[in-house]
Design an enzyme around this catalytic site. Structure first.
Site, short mmCIF file in Angstrom:
data_model
loop_
_atom_site.label_atom_id
_atom_site.label_comp_id
_atom_site.label_asym_id
_atom_site.label_seq_id
_atom_site.Cartn_x
_atom_site.Cartn_y
_atom_site.Cartn_z
N ASP A 137 0.39 -1.76 -0.05
CA ASP A 137 -0.12 0.09 0.22
C ASP A 137 1.00 1.57 -0.37
OD1 ASP A 137 -1.84 -2.22 -0.09
OD2 ASP A 137 -2.40 -1.87 2.57
N1 URA Z 1 -1.17 -5.91 3.64
C1 URA Z 1 -1.79 -4.64 4.01
O1 URA Z 1 -3.03 -4.09 4.59
N2 URA Z 1 -0.75 -3.68 3.45
C2 URA Z 1 -0.26 -4.07 2.57
O2 URA Z 1 0.91 -3.25 1.81
C3 URA Z 1 0.58 -5.37 2.37
C4 URA Z 1 0.12 -6.34 2.97
#
Ligand code: URA
Length: 245
Positions: free
Chosen positions: A109
């Site tokens: 993310d």
């Molecule tokens: N899980 C999440 O919530 N975000 C990420 O970036 C990776 C795994």
């Protein structure tokens, strides 16, 4: 054994990040490119990569068809090769790497930090991301509130997410509890916002998330956010072995 494949000098140099075809033509005109010790006159000269000795300005060009880069992804950057508005992870790399057209293997993310592999090896990327391979991904997270033994058990059983998907069992390890808890989580799949949604399923909110390992690849702690390095041969071999390549 198949005969070694010949390739044009200008194509090899472009692939290795020595510039555009036009810039390489100029390098050749200036007699800065040599093959087996002799200056190259024709950009279209065919050579056998790895057998013929190619050099630029006297420096040997090691021909590697693929690149593998470990990036400590900083927050605020998108895991993509392009985006209309935001900065993307490949923007963090110098031109010599960007010329090789690497792409991120999977996504973190925008607000997640940590280990991101970038490569132009489509086959390895495909295998690492294949849901059938169950490649473990380990995260460090800071979570609002007290993470409990009940949460550990719920992660172990698998959790029902907001869209009705039931996750595979994950491993939740409590490092510290308090108003905010510090944990390590290992998951074997990679659904959208998976860690955040797993905690949401037990009524908790992730306030900081960092990936620290993917399969045998562990984030090099000497890399500050935004820094990168090429994988060692040993790391590449370990990834290949994991995916059965
Ligand atoms: N899980 C999440 O919530 N975000 C990420 O970036 C990776 C795994």
């Amino acid at each position: 054994m198949a005969p070694a494949k010949r390739q044009r000098v200008d194509k090899i140099l472009a692939h290795m990040g020595y510039g555009t075809r036009k810039e390489i033509k100029r390098l050749i005109k200036e007699e800065r490119v040599q093959v087996n010790g002799l200056p190259v006159k024709d950009p279209g000269l065919n050579i056998i990569p790895g057998e013929d000795r190619l050099a630029v300005d006297g420096e040997y060009v090691e021909y590697r068809p693929y690149i593998y880069i470990m990036l400590n992804k900083p927050q605020g950057v998108v895991s993509a090769t392009e985006d209309r508005t935001a900065e993307v992870v490949v923007d963090l790399l110098p031109l010599r790497y960007r010329a090789r057209r690497p792409f991120p293997v999977g996504r973190l993310d925008k607000d997640t930090e940590g280990l991101l592999l970038l490569t132009n090896d489509g086959c390895l990327a495909h295998n690492l991301l294949s849901p059938k391979k169950h490649v473990p991904k380990r995260y460090y997270a800071v979570v609002k509130g007290t993470v409990t033994a009940g949460d550990v058990e719920a992660f172990r059983r698998g959790l029902l997410l907001d869209d009705g998907y039931c996750t595979l069992p994950g491993e939740l390890k409590i490092l510290r509890v308090g108003q905010q808890s510090e944990v390590e989580v290992t998951i074997y799949e990679g659904k959208y916002h998976q860690i955040k949604r797993m905690f949401a399923a037990v009524g908790k909110e992730v306030v900081y998330l960092k990936r620290i390992a993917m399969g045998p690849l562990v984030l090099d702690e000497t890399l500050n956010p935004g820094e990168y390095r090429e994988l060692t041969d040993r790391e590449v071999t370990a990834l290949r072995e994991l995916t059965g390549q």
